[in-house]
Structures are given as structure tokens and as C-alpha cells.
Write an enzyme that holds these catalytic residues in place. Structure first.
Site, PDB file in Angstrom:
ATOM      1  N   CYS A 187      24.306  43.605  32.995  1.00 29.87           N
ATOM      2  CA  CYS A 187      24.082  44.976  33.371  1.00 29.87           C
ATOM      3  C   CYS A 187      22.872  45.426  33.966  1.00 29.87           C
ATOM      4  O   CYS A 187      22.644  45.675  35.101  1.00 29.87           O
ATOM      5  CB  CYS A 187      24.412  45.877  32.266  1.00 29.87           C
ATOM      6  SG  CYS A 187      25.897  45.883  31.604  1.00 29.87           S
TER       7      CYS A 187
HETATM    8  N1  LIG Z   1      28.889  43.146  28.585  1.00 31.59           N
HETATM    9  C1  LIG Z   1      28.092  44.192  28.304  1.00 31.59           C
HETATM   10  O1  LIG Z   1      27.436  43.967  27.619  1.00 31.59           O
HETATM   11  C2  LIG Z   1      28.533  45.643  29.264  1.00 31.59           C
HETATM   12  C3  LIG Z   1      27.929  46.900  28.598  1.00 31.59           C
HETATM   13  C4  LIG Z   1      28.225  47.837  29.061  1.00 31.59           C
HETATM   14  C5  LIG Z   1      28.924  47.831  30.418  1.00 31.59           C
HETATM   15  N2  LIG Z   1      29.304  46.729  30.881  1.00 31.59           N
HETATM   16  C6  LIG Z   1      30.324  46.751  32.005  1.00 31.59           C
HETATM   17  O2  LIG Z   1      31.897  46.694  31.606  1.00 31.59           O
HETATM   18  C7  LIG Z   1      32.500  46.077  32.784  1.00 31.59           C
HETATM   19  C8  LIG Z   1      33.138  44.990  31.967  1.00 31.59           C
HETATM   20  O3  LIG Z   1      32.064  43.761  31.572  1.00 31.59           O
HETATM   21  P1  LIG Z   1      32.408  42.686  30.406  1.00 31.59           P
HETATM   22  O4  LIG Z   1      31.054  42.269  30.053  1.00 31.59           O
HETATM   23  O5  LIG Z   1      33.199  43.121  29.436  1.00 31.59           O
HETATM   24  O6  LIG Z   1      33.006  41.595  31.497  1.00 31.59           O
HETATM   25  P2  LIG Z   1      33.809  40.340  31.129  1.00 31.59           P
HETATM   26  O7  LIG Z   1      33.500  39.366  32.327  1.00 31.59           O
HETATM   27  O8  LIG Z   1      33.282  39.851  29.854  1.00 31.59           O
HETATM   28  O9  LIG Z   1      35.353  40.956  30.919  1.00 31.59           O
HETATM   29  C9  LIG Z   1      36.162  41.311  32.057  1.00 31.59           C
HETATM   30  C10 LIG Z   1      37.411  40.789  31.830  1.00 31.59           C
HETATM   31  O10 LIG Z   1      38.357  41.220  33.010  1.00 31.59           O
HETATM   32  C11 LIG Z   1      39.248  40.470  33.212  1.00 31.59           C
HETATM   33  N3  LIG Z   1      39.653  40.652  34.510  1.00 31.59           N
HETATM   34  C12 LIG Z   1      39.065  40.333  35.907  1.00 31.59           C
HETATM   35  N4  LIG Z   1      39.839  40.753  36.678  1.00 31.59           N
HETATM   36  C13 LIG Z   1      40.820  41.300  36.046  1.00 31.59           C
HETATM   37  C14 LIG Z   1      41.921  42.019  36.767  1.00 31.59           C
HETATM   38  N5  LIG Z   1      42.196  42.249  37.997  1.00 31.59           N
HETATM   39  N6  LIG Z   1      43.026  42.417  35.857  1.00 31.59           N
HETATM   40  C15 LIG Z   1      42.994  42.424  34.461  1.00 31.59           C
HETATM   41  N7  LIG Z   1      41.968  41.653  33.822  1.00 31.59           N
HETATM   42  C16 LIG Z   1      40.878  41.311  34.678  1.00 31.59           C
HETATM   43  C17 LIG Z   1      38.443  39.000  33.042  1.00 31.59           C
HETATM   44  O11 LIG Z   1      39.384  37.842  33.040  1.00 31.59           O
HETATM   45  C18 LIG Z   1      37.713  39.218  31.824  1.00 31.59           C
HETATM   46  O12 LIG Z   1      38.224  38.789  30.615  1.00 31.59           O
HETATM   47  C19 LIG Z   1      31.595  45.810  33.638  1.00 31.59           C
HETATM   48  O13 LIG Z   1      31.541  46.686  34.957  1.00 31.59           O
HETATM   49  C20 LIG Z   1      30.177  45.745  32.995  1.00 31.59           C
HETATM   50  O14 LIG Z   1      29.088  45.985  33.943  1.00 31.59           O
HETATM   51  C21 LIG Z   1      29.390  45.420  30.400  1.00 31.59           C
END
Ligand SMILES: NC(=O)c1ccc[n+]([C@@H]2O[C@H](COP(=O)([O-])OP(=O)(O)OC[C@H]3O[C@@H](n4cnc5c(N)ncnc54)[C@H](O)[C@@H]3O)[C@@H](O)[C@H]2O)c1
Length: 461
Positions: free
Chosen positions: A275
Site C-alpha cells: 500500500c
Molecule cells: N494487504 C493490505 O494490507 C491492504 C490494506 C489495505 C488495502 N489493501 C488493498 O486491497 C486490495 C487487495 O489487496 P490484498 O493485499 O488483499 O491482495 P492479495 O494479493 O493478498 O489478494 C488479492 C486476491 O485477488 C485474487 N484475484 C486477482 N484477480 C482476481 C480476479 N480477477 N478475480 C478473482 N480473484 C482475483 C488473487 O488471486 C488474490 O488471492 C488492493 O487494492 C490493496 O491495495 C491491501
């Protein structure tokens, strides 16, 4: 409220709405578990068949989500996982939690959102609520998601409802989790906002409505830009302190005793995580489209991006004091996850530091109890590595231990007692020792005369 919105609101309130979460990662899995824990039936959808299989077996791969909780919710039938978007036809609500990386050119990569929304659109049906949670630039919900969903012929705010709610999860944080971090919600219409607030209200303690998805999108970017800029500021102060012979850690600790108007941020080897190093650049990208050149974000990006280099300089200087060169030195990097006590290596500055050390001829090893293996393609050294156990023998067998992530599992007393040289970029070691060099602090007293074994030059070792 229209009858179609009222019908969905009733189903949400009485717990009969069938929820879906797209993307079962760090954000999506805890959210799906929270919905299921609070009486809803929730289906997680992920394109990664391994994640779907793991959840279906009752195994969690996210440290903040215990496998026991997943198993219990699977047994009650309230949680399930699938890779088949066909299930959308049976769902009432969908939360989209897919990744939003940056391209190398620092343009937002919307491809995951687009592909998830296209897959949802195939089975979008009247009376559904869709909420985007992925961090993104202001305007995404209305400019990207809404047209894709409306290409089905259904209209947002009339046939289906749309909102944005930024995720604020902080992996590894024992005090704050999906349930007790307030959720900001902006709908494209008042009904969209009311439905999304009702949905979150089932599982999350506090919901904060705002006037539009754009405001909600901007809230997240303000929060993350605030962190990136303040970390950039304290990193610059650390570099200044280094030159001025002042200990930045002591300065921050004393400054934070001020009961108002100050919030402590700490320097380090660079910015990591999915992030903070990335999200502010969504905002710069969007602002530039309006002819606005954001300066704070770029400046913080430059300073934070230079910290791995400053760390390598510190290691080289410390070796030099002990009459050693970086070229050929055995350096053990302690901690390669991007922050303490987690296993996430995304954007970890440790990987940059390791690559730079390798480029300068050092022999690089690492120890991280949370990351057992490091594949060649994950770092610039280009070969596979396995984590060493950071015990006294390992610490004694290298020229320098560089503490880049201050995991609580490390035995710092043993490291201090055994390593010939330590570069601490996180203030993990509080006391001063002649062989412990700190980022943002002057060279330790008696560093030149200190010999491994704990004796000063000229004394018996
Ligand atoms: N990790 C954090 O600490 C955090 C905190 C706040 C916000 N975010 C935001 O949340 C969002 C997700 O982040 P995350 O850390 O959970 O990512 P992540 O990579 O851990 O998880 C994302 C998931 O989405 C799946 N995916 C990808 N394309 C897909 C599709 N077309 N259909 C279905 N599933 C699909 C992936 O396989 C993966 O399991 C991002 O925008 C990130 O910036 C993350």
C-alpha cells in the site's frame, strides 16, 4: 427507497442476503470470514485455484485468520470458496478485493479490477449491491466499474447498487482488525450508500458514510499519502542526524512525549508493503490528468526510495571501520518481510538492499522465521536462497548482521553477543555497543578498537 432497494435492505438486515467476496487475499479472506462469523452466508471467489482449495480444506494462508475459524465456518455452511464466477447469479452482494498494483511507469494497473468486474457483469442481476474495496485513484468506481456493469443493460442506482469502501486492514496488528477498524463508505446514489452501510453494519463495529465513492477513494489515498510523506520526512531527518552526529531514535522518542501536535514515525531501510509505497502514486497519476503536479508525494517517493542505498552505505561504512570491504563480505540480512512479525514480502526494502549488496560483491544470506525460502526472481541477486536460523553460530559466522525487519522472534541478545558487526536499521537493539551501528545515528563509541569476542583492541579477547 425503491422497492428493489428495500427488498435488498430487508434481506441484508434479516441476515438472508447471500454475500460474495471476490479476491481472497489479505483483505478479502478476513472480510469473508467476518461476514460469515456474523450470521451471513458468504462465498469467496478467487481465480487462484490453490487458495480456493486451501479454504475448502479449512486451511487459512493468512496469518491473521486462524484455520480453526475457517473450518468452523465451513462446517456451519456459512463460508465457502470457489473459482467459478457463475455463483454470482445466486448472490445479493459482492465486495471486490483484488490487487491494484502499479505498472513500471507508475501508472495504475486496473487489469485485475477490470477482469473481476467483467466476470461479475456476466451474472449481474437486478437487486444486487456491488462494492469495490481495492485501493485506487478517485473516480475508479464511477469511471471504470460502473460503465462495465452498465454494459449489461442494467443501470446503477436503479437496477443494481454500487459503492466504494476502502479497506484499512493492517496485517499483523493485534489490536485492530477487520471488525473494529471503522469502515468509510461512499455510494454512487444514496440507496447504494445505505445498502453498503447496512451490509458492513452486520459485521463491522463502526461505519462512516461519506457523500460519494470519490470521497471514499480519496480518504484512503489521503491516509496512505500521510504515512508515505511522514515516513519520508523522518527518513530525511535520519539522514540529517547521521551527518550531524545525532541519534534520530532518541530524538523521535523524546519528541513523542509532546502530548499534542506530534505523531511519531520511524525511519527504516525503505518503504515496503502493498500500500504505502504504491497508493500515493495513483493519486499523482490522477492529479496529473488535471494538470496538477503533486510535489509532496514525489519528494517522499524519492527519499523513501533512496533508503535502501543509504542502508548499504551504512553497512559499507561500518565494515570499513572494522577494516573490511563490502566486496567479499558475508552479510546476513535479518528480516526480509516488509514489516515486523508478518510473512508479506511485497515491495520489501530488504529485497532492494540484498540486490544492492550483491551488486557490490557481498555474499548475501538472510534469516526470516516467517519467510523460509526466497526465489531467485524475487530479488536482484538472481539465485534461490533459504532462510538461515539466526542463532549465535550463524551470527558469529558472518562479517555483518544487518537488521532490516525487527521480528520479535529474533534473539537480539544472542545476536549482540555473537555477531562481529551489526547494522540496525530499526532500533531493535536499544543499548549502545561498539559493534552496533544504527541507521540515523553516529558511529558507536570505541567502534574502531572493538574486536570480535567483546574486547577492545589492545585488551585480552
Ligand atoms: N494487504 C493490505 O494490507 C491492504 C490494506 C489495505 C488495502 N489493501 C488493498 O486491497 C486490495 C487487495 O489487496 P490484498 O493485499 O488483499 O491482495 P492479495 O494479493 O493478498 O489478494 C488479492 C486476491 O485477488 C485474487 N484475484 C486477482 N484477480 C482476481 C480476479 N480477477 N478475480 C478473482 N480473484 C482475483 C488473487 O488471486 C488474490 O488471492 C488492493 O487494492 C490493496 O491495495 C491491501
Amino acid at each position: 427507497m425503491t422497492p428493489i432497494a428495500e427488498g435488498l435492505l430487508r434481506r441484508i438486515q434479516d441476515g438472508h442476503a447471500r454475500a460474495g467476496v471476490v479476491g481472497l487475499g489479505y483483505v478479502g479472506l478476513p472480510l469473508a470470514v467476518e461476514f460469515a462469523r456474523h450470521g451471513m452466508t458468504c462465498t469467496g471467489i478467487d481465480v487462484d485455484a490453490r487458495k480456493v482449495a486451501a479454504i475448502s480444506r479449512g486451511e487459512s494462508y493468512i496469518p491473521d485468520v486462524p484455520s480453526a475459524d475457517v473450518r468452523e465456518l465451513l462446517d456451519t455452511g456459512r463460508l465457502s470458496a470457489t473459482a467459478d464466477f457463475g455463483v454470482v447469479a445466486q448472490l445479493d452482494t459482492i465486495n471486490i478485493c483484488v490487487p491494484t498494483p502499479l505498472r513500471k511507469t507508475k501508472d495504475p494497473d486496473m487489469s485485475y479490477i477490470v477482469s473481476a468486474v467483467e466476470a461479475i457483469a456476466v451474472n449481474l442481476h437486478p437487486g444486487m449491491l456491488v462494492v469495490l474495496e481495492s485501493t485506487t485513484y478517485p473516480g475508479t468506481t464511477e469511471e471504470v466499474v460502473q460503465p462495465l456493469l452498465e454494459s449489461t443493460g442494467l443501470k446503477a442506482g436503479v437496477d443494481f447498487f454500487l459503492a466504494f469502501s476502502p479497506e484499512r486492514v493492517d496485517p499483523g496488528n493485534a489490536a485492530f482488525n477487520t471488525r473494529n477498524v471503522p469502515k468509510v463508505v461512499g455510494g454512487t446514489t444514496p440507496e447504494g450508500a445505505a445498502l453498503a452501510c447496512a451490509l458492513y453494519g452486520k459485521a463491522i463495529e463502526t461505519v462512516i458514510p461519506v457523500s460519494s465513492p470519490r470521497v471514499a477513494e480519496m480518504v484512503k489515498l489521503l491516509e496512505n499519502t500521510f504515512r508515505a510523506v511522514n515516513i519520508g520526512l523522518v527518513n530525511e531527518i535520519a539522514l540529517m542526524c547521521d551527518k550531524l552526529g545525532i541519534n534520530v531514535w532518541e530524538v523521535v522518542d523524546a519528541a513523542k512525549t509532546k502530548p499534542f501536535g506530534f505523531m511519531p514515525f520511524y525511519p527504516g531501510p525503505g518503504l515496503g508493503g502493498h500500500c504505502i509505497p504504491i497508493d500515493p502514486f495513483y493519486l499523482s497519476w490522477k492529479a496529473r490528468q488535471y494538470g496538477f503536479e503533486p510535489r509532496f508525494i514525489e519528494l517522499a517517493g524519492h527519499i523513501n526510495g533512496a533508503m535502501p542505498h543509504a542502508t548499504v552505505d551504512k553497512i559499507a561504512d561500518a565494515l570499513n571501520v572494522q577494516k573490511k570491504a563490502l566486496n567479499g563480505a558475508r552479510i546476513l540480512v535479518a528480516g526480509i518481510a516488509y514489516k515486523r512479525d508478518i510473512n508479506d514480502m511485497r515491495e520489501s526494502p530488504s529485497l532492494d538492499v540484498m540486490g544492492l549488496l550483491h551488486q557490490q560483491g557481498a555474499r548475501v544470506y538472510y534469516a526470516d522465521p516467517h519467510v523460509p525460502k526466497l526465489e531467485a526472481r524475487a530479488w536482484l541477486g538472481g539465485y534461490d536462497l533459504e532462510s538461515l536460523t539466526l542463532d549465535s553460530a550463524t551470527a558469529a559466522g558472518v562479517d555483518c548482521v544487518a537488521i532490516l525487519t525487527e521480528h520479535s522472534a529474533f534473539d537480539y541478545d544472542a545476536i549482540v553477543a555473537s555477531a562481529p558487526l551489526i547494522v540496525d536499521t530499526r532500533n531493535a537493539i536499544k543499548e549502545t555497543h561498539p559493534h552496533v551501528f544504527k541507521l540515523g545515528a553516529p558511529q558507536p563509541a570505541h567502534a574502531e578498537t572493538w574486536l570480535p569476542g567483546g574486547a577492545a583492541d589492545g585488551q585480552a579477547a
